[in-house]
Design an enzyme around this catalytic site. Structure first.
Site, PDB file in Angstrom:
ATOM      1  N   GLU A  47       3.559  -8.095   6.227  1.00  0.00           N
ATOM      2  CA  GLU A  47       2.477  -8.009   5.231  1.00  0.00           C
ATOM      3  C   GLU A  47       2.363  -9.351   4.499  1.00  0.00           C
ATOM      4  O   GLU A  47       3.370  -9.993   4.207  1.00  0.00           O
ATOM      5  CB  GLU A  47       2.869  -6.920   4.208  1.00  0.00           C
ATOM      6  CG  GLU A  47       1.948  -6.807   3.012  1.00  0.00           C
ATOM      7  CD  GLU A  47       2.505  -5.867   1.927  1.00  0.00           C
ATOM      8  OE1 GLU A  47       3.745  -5.812   1.712  1.00  0.00           O
ATOM      9  OE2 GLU A  47       1.683  -5.183   1.287  1.00  0.00           O
ATOM     10  N   ASN A 107      -5.849  -6.092   0.977  1.00  0.00           N
ATOM     11  CA  ASN A 107      -4.565  -6.426   1.589  1.00  0.00           C
ATOM     12  C   ASN A 107      -4.705  -5.981   3.050  1.00  0.00           C
ATOM     13  O   ASN A 107      -4.653  -4.784   3.343  1.00  0.00           O
ATOM     14  CB  ASN A 107      -3.449  -5.663   0.850  1.00  0.00           C
ATOM     15  CG  ASN A 107      -2.064  -6.043   1.331  1.00  0.00           C
ATOM     16  OD1 ASN A 107      -1.894  -6.630   2.397  1.00  0.00           O
ATOM     17  ND2 ASN A 107      -1.051  -5.689   0.548  1.00  0.00           N
ATOM     18  N   LYS A 124      -5.182  -2.137   3.722  1.00  0.00           N
ATOM     19  CA  LYS A 124      -4.155  -1.244   3.158  1.00  0.00           C
ATOM     20  C   LYS A 124      -4.762  -0.156   2.271  1.00  0.00           C
ATOM     21  O   LYS A 124      -5.478  -0.452   1.302  1.00  0.00           O
ATOM     22  CB  LYS A 124      -3.153  -2.085   2.362  1.00  0.00           C
ATOM     23  CG  LYS A 124      -1.954  -1.327   1.824  1.00  0.00           C
ATOM     24  CD  LYS A 124      -0.966  -2.316   1.175  1.00  0.00           C
ATOM     25  CE  LYS A 124       0.294  -1.701   0.665  1.00  0.00           C
ATOM     26  NZ  LYS A 124       1.217  -2.721   0.095  1.00  0.00           N
ATOM     27  N   GLU A 143      -0.443  -4.943  -7.221  1.00  0.00           N
ATOM     28  CA  GLU A 143      -1.382  -4.762  -6.093  1.00  0.00           C
ATOM     29  C   GLU A 143      -2.679  -4.088  -6.552  1.00  0.00           C
ATOM     30  O   GLU A 143      -3.759  -4.393  -6.045  1.00  0.00           O
ATOM     31  CB  GLU A 143      -0.734  -3.958  -4.962  1.00  0.00           C
ATOM     32  CG  GLU A 143       0.314  -4.758  -4.225  1.00  0.00           C
ATOM     33  CD  GLU A 143       0.669  -4.142  -2.894  1.00  0.00           C
ATOM     34  OE1 GLU A 143      -0.219  -3.915  -2.063  1.00  0.00           O
ATOM     35  OE2 GLU A 143       1.867  -3.892  -2.684  1.00  0.00           O
ATOM     36  N   ASN A 194       6.709  -5.957   2.293  1.00  0.00           N
ATOM     37  CA  ASN A 194       7.440  -6.765   1.302  1.00  0.00           C
ATOM     38  C   ASN A 194       8.014  -5.750   0.336  1.00  0.00           C
ATOM     39  O   ASN A 194       7.294  -5.224  -0.526  1.00  0.00           O
ATOM     40  CB  ASN A 194       6.498  -7.664   0.499  1.00  0.00           C
ATOM     41  CG  ASN A 194       5.975  -8.869   1.250  1.00  0.00           C
ATOM     42  OD1 ASN A 194       6.437  -9.986   1.065  1.00  0.00           O
ATOM     43  ND2 ASN A 194       4.970  -8.649   2.092  1.00  0.00           N
TER      44      ASN A 194
HETATM   45  N1  CDV Z   1       4.348  -4.126  -0.764  1.00  0.00           N
HETATM   46  C1  CDV Z   1       4.599  -2.817  -0.949  1.00  0.00           C
HETATM   47  O1  CDV Z   1       3.766  -1.964  -0.678  1.00  0.00           O
HETATM   48  N2  CDV Z   1       5.816  -2.502  -1.482  1.00  0.00           N
HETATM   49  C2  CDV Z   1       6.200  -1.160  -1.800  1.00  0.00           C
HETATM   50  C3  CDV Z   1       7.111  -1.170  -3.000  1.00  0.00           C
HETATM   51  C4  CDV Z   1       6.342  -1.335  -4.247  1.00  0.00           C
HETATM   52  C5  CDV Z   1       7.945   0.080  -3.110  1.00  0.00           C
HETATM   53  C6  CDV Z   1       6.906  -0.465  -0.645  1.00  0.00           C
HETATM   54  O2  CDV Z   1       6.550   0.685  -0.354  1.00  0.00           O
HETATM   55  O3  CDV Z   1       7.805  -1.018  -0.036  1.00  0.00           O
END
Ligand code: CDV
Length: 313
Positions: A47, A107, A124, A143, A194
């Site tokens: 991502e 995203n 996303k 986000e 991430n």
């Molecule tokens: N980048 C993400 O979506 N991270 C989320 C965190 C915030 C928990 C994840 O589901 O890994």
């Protein structure tokens, strides 16, 4: 008979705020060359692969964050990646922050074929975090400030001889993500993430807990839809903020077939037999034979929890 798609899960180590796109693209090309040498046909990156995980940074003026978005794909910085993919005959998928010509922010991730053509785009859907600065959190996760929720659902494409779909990070925790693709016969889901090593809301959740939930979500999605899942991390400490690794590939029986054990740049290569998805799809998870949609209405009728439906007999 088997339909083999040899996939490389290309984990990226940390990308700092000061790192420019060109240096990241050089790292991605180096991983692509390693993947090619190990027989891969398809490389999957994380991502927001081109930049630091910028939703941790608060910009009072939302437009300041546009520095992390791509207004064109490929653009001048990413064209070398597309050129390398074409030269090496490698299909690829990677995530990036998309700024549309109409000024919308998503995203996103894309599927690119061996000829370098973008054949699919996903935006996303399950955006985690919050939209305003929240000083009570251990770290910001903005986000909801910087992106709109995806507007394209979860499509599946005919790609590299199989049926391939995409998801992004937090999407992997939601069974609906996989099931909507499962209902299109998906054979491989590719997703980047991430994920901070600490839960911004919890002082007790450990890294081991977080890795457990990561594997649990991906393995359950794979098993319950009889599909391969390739989950790729951006990992390591970015400007003092740690992200976990755990890049892994899961088979259609829900078992992990390979996992990286470090937080740096690296590739995990596996030959995935897409026909291995048939067994689960034709038996336990033969949807046409066993699903009972008349009982699933709440799944789309309700977002949050509502009144219980149980009645006295
Ligand atoms: N980048 C993400 O979506 N991270 C989320 C965190 C915030 C928990 C994840 O589901 O890994």
């Amino acid at each position: 008979m088997s339909r083999l798609l040899t996939v490389a899960a290309a984990q990226l180590g940390p990308i700092h705020r000061a790192d420019d796109r060109a240096s990241v693209v050089r790292r991605m090309i180096a991983l692509m060359e390693q993947a090619k040498a190990r027989g891969a046909d398809f490389i999957v990156y994380p991502e927001l692969a081109l930049t630091t995980f910028f939703p941790r940074w608060y910009c009072e003026d939302r437009a300041e964050a546009d520095q992390w978005f791509e207004a064109a794909m490929p653009g001048p910085d990413t064209q070398p990646l597309f050129n390398a993919a074409r030269r090496l005959g490698m299909a690829m998928s990677f995530g990036y922050a998309e700024l549309t010509p109409e000024g919308r922010h998503f995203n996103s991730s894309i599927l690119v074929d061996r000829a370098g053509s973008i054949v699919g785009k996903y935006r996303k859907v399950h955006l985690p975090g919050h939209a305003e600065l929240d000083p009570t959190r251990a770290h910001q996760h903005l986000e909801k400030r910087y992106f709109e929720p995806g507007d394209r659902g979860f499509p599946v494409w005919n790609f590299e001889g199989g049926l391939v779909g995409m998801a992004i990070c937090n999407d992997r925790r939601w069974p609906e993500t996989y099931r909507v693709m499962g209902l299109q016969g998906v054979e491989m889901v590719v997703l980047g993430y991430n994920t901070p090593t600490v839960n911004g809301h919890s002082k007790t959740e450990t890294l081991a807990d977080r890795m457990f939930h990561h594997r649990l979500s991906v393995q359950a999605g794979a098993y319950q839809n009889s599909t391969w899942v390739v989950a790729v991390a951006k990992a390591g400490v970015e400007d003092g903020y740690p992200l976990f690794g755990g890049t892994l590939i899961v088979g259609p029986d829900g078992k992990i077939v390979g996992e990286l054990d470090h937080d740096d740049d690296g590739v995990l290569v596996h030959g995935c037999d897409l026909d291995a998805t048939r067994f689960g799809k034709e038996t336990m998870f033969n949807f046409a034979a066993h699903r009972r949609v008349e009982h699933y209405e709440l799944i789309t009728a309700r977002t949050g929890v509502g009144e219980p439906l149980g009645r006295a007999e």
